[in-house]
Design a protein around this motif. Structure first.
Motif, short mmCIF file in Angstrom:
data_model
loop_
_atom_site.label_atom_id
_atom_site.label_comp_id
_atom_site.label_asym_id
_atom_site.label_seq_id
_atom_site.Cartn_x
_atom_site.Cartn_y
_atom_site.Cartn_z
N TYR A 96 -9.44 -62.56 30.12
CA TYR A 96 -8.24 -62.23 30.89
C TYR A 96 -8.27 -60.76 31.31
CZ TYR A 96 -3.33 -61.62 32.10
OH TYR A 96 -2.16 -61.33 32.75
N ALA A 97 -8.62 -59.89 30.36
CA ALA A 97 -8.67 -58.45 30.65
C ALA A 97 -9.71 -58.16 31.73
CB ALA A 97 -8.99 -57.68 29.38
N LEU A 98 -10.87 -58.79 31.62
CA LEU A 98 -11.94 -58.56 32.58
C LEU A 98 -11.56 -59.08 33.97
CD1 LEU A 98 -14.78 -57.42 32.78
CD2 LEU A 98 -15.67 -59.67 32.17
N LYS A 99 -11.03 -60.30 34.01
CA LYS A 99 -10.65 -60.92 35.29
C LYS A 99 -9.58 -60.09 36.02
CE LYS A 99 -8.38 -65.02 37.13
NZ LYS A 99 -7.59 -66.18 36.75
N ASN A 100 -8.61 -59.59 35.26
CA ASN A 100 -7.50 -58.84 35.86
C ASN A 100 -7.68 -57.33 35.82
OD1 ASN A 100 -5.47 -61.04 36.52
ND2 ASN A 100 -6.03 -61.50 34.40
N LYS A 101 -8.81 -56.90 35.26
CA LYS A 101 -9.14 -55.47 35.14
C LYS A 101 -8.01 -54.69 34.47
CE LYS A 101 -12.17 -55.67 39.15
NZ LYS A 101 -12.03 -57.08 39.49
N LEU A 102 -7.53 -55.24 33.35
CA LEU A 102 -6.44 -54.63 32.59
C LEU A 102 -6.90 -54.29 31.18
CD1 LEU A 102 -3.52 -57.05 33.55
CD2 LEU A 102 -3.82 -54.67 34.32
N ASN A 103 -6.52 -53.11 30.73
CA ASN A 103 -6.73 -52.75 29.33
C ASN A 103 -5.59 -53.33 28.51
OD1 ASN A 103 -9.06 -51.19 29.88
ND2 ASN A 103 -7.80 -49.42 30.39
N MET A 104 -5.86 -53.62 27.26
CA MET A 104 -4.83 -54.14 26.36
C MET A 104 -4.75 -53.26 25.12
SD MET A 104 -5.46 -58.20 26.30
CE MET A 104 -5.69 -59.12 27.79
N LYS A 105 -3.52 -53.11 24.65
CA LYS A 105 -3.29 -52.31 23.44
C LYS A 105 -2.15 -52.97 22.66
CE LYS A 105 -1.59 -47.87 21.98
NZ LYS A 105 -0.82 -46.71 22.39
N VAL A 106 -2.34 -53.10 21.36
CA VAL A 106 -1.28 -53.65 20.50
C VAL A 106 -0.28 -52.54 20.22
CG1 VAL A 106 -0.77 -54.63 18.23
CG2 VAL A 106 -2.81 -55.37 19.48
N ASN A 107 0.96 -52.75 20.64
CA ASN A 107 2.02 -51.77 20.39
C ASN A 107 2.72 -52.00 19.06
OD1 ASN A 107 1.65 -50.40 22.75
ND2 ASN A 107 3.39 -51.30 23.82
N ARG A 108 2.90 -53.28 18.71
CA ARG A 108 3.64 -53.61 17.50
C ARG A 108 3.19 -54.97 17.00
NH1 ARG A 108 7.58 -57.02 16.19
NH2 ARG A 108 7.68 -57.77 18.32
N ILE A 109 3.05 -55.08 15.69
CA ILE A 109 2.80 -56.37 15.05
C ILE A 109 3.78 -56.48 13.89
CG2 ILE A 109 1.17 -57.85 13.82
CD1 ILE A 109 -1.10 -56.33 15.06
N GLN A 110 4.45 -57.61 13.82
CA GLN A 110 5.41 -57.83 12.75
C GLN A 110 5.09 -59.16 12.07
OE1 GLN A 110 9.44 -57.47 14.07
NE2 GLN A 110 10.28 -58.04 12.09
N PHE A 111 4.97 -59.14 10.75
CA PHE A 111 4.69 -60.34 9.97
C PHE A 111 5.90 -60.70 9.13
CE2 PHE A 111 0.45 -59.17 11.08
CZ PHE A 111 -0.29 -60.33 11.01
N GLU A 112 6.19 -61.99 9.04
CA GLU A 112 7.26 -62.50 8.19
C GLU A 112 6.64 -63.50 7.22
OE1 GLU A 112 11.34 -65.17 8.48
OE2 GLU A 112 10.30 -64.60 10.31
N ASN A 113 6.78 -63.23 5.93
CA ASN A 113 6.22 -64.09 4.89
C ASN A 113 6.98 -65.41 4.85
OD1 ASN A 113 5.27 -65.29 2.56
ND2 ASN A 113 5.31 -63.42 1.37
N MET A 114 6.28 -66.50 5.01
CA MET A 114 6.89 -67.83 5.01
C MET A 114 6.53 -68.61 3.74
SD MET A 114 8.48 -67.60 7.77
CE MET A 114 9.15 -69.24 7.79
N ASN A 115 6.04 -67.92 2.71
CA ASN A 115 5.63 -68.61 1.49
C ASN A 115 6.78 -69.40 0.89
OD1 ASN A 115 3.08 -67.66 1.70
ND2 ASN A 115 3.06 -66.59 -0.25
N HIS A 116 6.42 -70.53 0.37
CA HIS A 116 7.38 -71.39 -0.31
C HIS A 116 6.92 -71.55 -1.76
CE1 HIS A 116 9.17 -72.25 3.54
NE2 HIS A 116 7.98 -72.54 4.01
N ASP A 117 7.82 -71.96 -2.62
CA ASP A 117 7.50 -72.10 -4.04
C ASP A 117 6.34 -73.05 -4.30
OD1 ASP A 117 9.50 -70.34 -4.69
OD2 ASP A 117 10.98 -71.90 -5.05
N ASN A 118 6.13 -74.03 -3.42
CA ASN A 118 5.08 -75.01 -3.66
C ASN A 118 3.73 -74.59 -3.08
OD1 ASN A 118 5.78 -75.24 -0.99
ND2 ASN A 118 5.83 -77.48 -0.97
#
Length: 177
Positions: A96-118
């Motif tokens: 996608y970046a190559l086709k559209n000649k766009l650079n990409m940069k991650v600005n923010r990543i947020q994780f939410e723990n979904m662990n369950h007791d089992n």
């Protein structure tokens, strides 16, 4: 005097017991927190590798792309790597970046723990959200950067004392835009 000394000894023993229990409790809680933080860090590293792209650095040959795909291995279990490679996760954003000649940069990543007791021990299940900035490369005319948000679900497991991604279900690739 003996009564005071005996009471003082009991107080010191009791205080030491409370201090020891508190330290053990904090240590066990810290261990769980540090495992979760380590599992999240593996996910962050994988997503940054996948979505931080400079068009000028993209190789043009099949050998370049295969070499780049190999760079994902340290972050994934064997099963996770096979699925990641089979689903072309390592090349879709790059294409996608190559086709559209766009650079990409991650600005923010947020994780939410979904662990369950089992859930199994040494396994984390996360929902995540990523803001990816798309900006002009040196190959395009100057455009204002835009930000795309992607979401997904990731399972991270401890394997041979290291945290690795088992599954990464990216809800829609950047190429879907």
């Amino acid at each position: 005097m003996k009564k005071k000394s005996k009471a003082m000894t009991k107080a010191v023993v009791f205080g030491s017991l409370i201090l020891t229990c508190s330290l053990l409790f904090m240590a066990s809680g810290y261990s769980i927190g540090s495992d979760e933080a380590a599992a999240i860090q593996v996910g962050v590293n994988l997503k940054k590798m996948q979505y931080e792209i400079q068009v000028a650095d993209i190789g043009t040959t099949m050998e370049d792309r295969m070499k780049k795909q190999e760079e994902y291995k340290p972050f994934l279990t064997e099963q996770g790597y096979e699925a990641f490679a089979a689903n072309r996760r390592s090349v879709i954003a790059t294409g996608y970046a190559l086709k559209n000649k766009l650079n990409m940069k991650v600005n923010r990543i947020q994780f939410e723990n979904m662990n369950h007791d089992n859930m199994e021990k040494d396994t984390f299940s996360f929902r995540y959200s990523i803001d990816i900035e798309l900006s002009s490369s040196e190959l395009t005319s100057s455009q204002a950067p835009s930000v795309v948000t992607k979401t997904g679900h990731m399972s991270v497991v401890k394997q041979d004392n290291e945290w690795k991604v088992l599954k990464d279900l990216d809800n829609g690739f950047i190429a879907d835009e």
